[in-house]
Design a protein around this motif. Structure first.
Motif, PDB file in Angstrom:
ATOM      1  N   LYS A   1       0.846  -1.193   0.000  1.00 42.40           N
ATOM      2  CA  LYS A   1       0.000   0.000   0.000  1.00 42.40           C
ATOM      3  C   LYS A   1       0.880   1.241   0.000  1.00 42.40           C
TER       4      LYS A   1
ATOM      5  N   HIS B   1      -6.702  -4.188  -4.304  1.00 42.49           N
ATOM      6  CA  HIS B   1      -7.196  -2.869  -3.898  1.00 42.49           C
ATOM      7  C   HIS B   1      -8.706  -2.768  -4.085  1.00 42.49           C
TER       8      HIS B   1
ATOM      9  N   TYR C   1     -10.348  -4.678  -1.303  1.00 40.03           N
ATOM     10  CA  TYR C   1     -10.240  -3.917  -0.056  1.00 40.03           C
ATOM     11  C   TYR C   1     -11.203  -2.730  -0.058  1.00 40.03           C
TER      12      TYR C   1
ATOM     13  N   LYS D   1     -14.402  -2.003   2.496  1.00 37.09           N
ATOM     14  CA  LYS D   1     -14.437  -0.756   3.260  1.00 37.09           C
ATOM     15  C   LYS D   1     -15.725   0.018   3.007  1.00 37.09           C
TER      16      LYS D   1
END
Length: 294
Positions: A114, A129, A132, A136
């Protein structure tokens, strides 16, 4: 109680951040020829490309040694625990990773890392990504669910503002970079976008998505990524001192991307495709001139 501070900047001081940036900004000048890097406050990355792994390893190790020596002379400590290396390569078969040392400790080679909120994987698919980001944003949808009650919930206008502030802002951040991912990977974010709009409007799950776009005055994520990409392109083009100005205006490997559609095009080449789809020819842009205040 007073004490003399020998190194660093006072914590909480108004000028601490500015003084820190001025001091650490010189670390980029320590990079040898053939190694480039970028710095944002205390987040530093260096990179080197080439077909010979031995050459790349020597250049990167030279850069790491120079940065470490510069840090010791100027009161900076490069953390070996927070330093990782990633090998970007799409070559099939066996290929060795570089071996780099920092403070006599081996820098670990990872498959994804990251940097400034974006997760870069070794194949640049940006799938980690996107996954993720989806997790989130899905958690943030619970806030809209709590506020969208039929008897006590907020109105549609307020819910849309909450969605734009908490979820759409996360989807927009870095989309110019991870937007180069495949459509199958990016499709995972469409479900989050659609669910957030449905919750804000109080629509059914079976409501057509085109109607949702009209009622919420929102566009699809694909069109929004193209819009933000064009904004970034125009911003870079209007600033000749931008480090990416020449590469964006004069993209390379155009014939390669035209013949092999499976290859991910560079930023400048992908912008050209967007402009052609909009039937917009290339046009000059006046450079922005910063006027001094009176």
């Amino acid at each position: 109680m007073f004490f003399y501070q020998e190194e660093g900047v006072p914590q909480g001081s108004v000028l601490s951040v500015i003084l820190f940036i001025i001091k650490i900004n010189a670390v980029i000048k320590q990079l040898p020829i053939g190694v480039n890097g970028s710095l944002f406050v205390d987040d530093l990355e260096i990179h080197c490309s080439g077909e010979d792994m031995g050459f790349v390893e020597r250049k990167l190790q030279e850069a790491v040694n120079k940065i470490s020596e510069w840090g010791k002379k100027n009161g900076f400590q490069i953390s070996s625990q927070k330093t990782v290396a990633i090998h970007f390569c799409r070559r099939l078969g066996l290929h060795l990773d570089p071996k780099l040392l920092l403070h006599d400790c081996t820098i670990p080679i990872v498959r994804d890392a990251k940097y400034l909120g974006l997760i870069f994987d070794s194949k640049l698919t940006f799938k980690p990504h996107v996954n993720y980001l989806k997790r989130k944003c899905t958690k943030s949808l619970n806030i809209i669910k709590m506020l969208s009650g039929t008897s006590y919930g907020a109105d549609t206008c307020t819910l849309l503002k909450v969605y734009k502030a908490l979820i759409r802002s996360k989807l927009d951040y870095g989309c110019v970079v991870y937007g180069s991912s495949s459509k199958s990977v990016l499709k995972a974010l469409d479900t989050v976008h659609h669910q957030g709009l449905r919750l804000s409007l109080g629509a059914f799950r079976t409501s057509p998505i085109q109607s949702i776009y009209v009622l919420s005055n929102e566009s699809s994520l694909e069109l929004r990524r193209e819009r933000l990409t064009l904004n970034t392109f125009l911003k870079i083009k209007s600033n000749s001192s931008h480090p990416m100005h020449y590469k964006v205006i004069n993209p390379i490997y155009g014939s390669l991307f035209s013949l092999r559609l499976s290859f991910t095009p560079t930023f400048g080449f992908s912008v050209g495709g967007i402009l052609r789809n909009l039937n917009v020819n290339d046009f000059p842009i006046l450079e922005k001139v910063d006027e001094f205040p009176p």
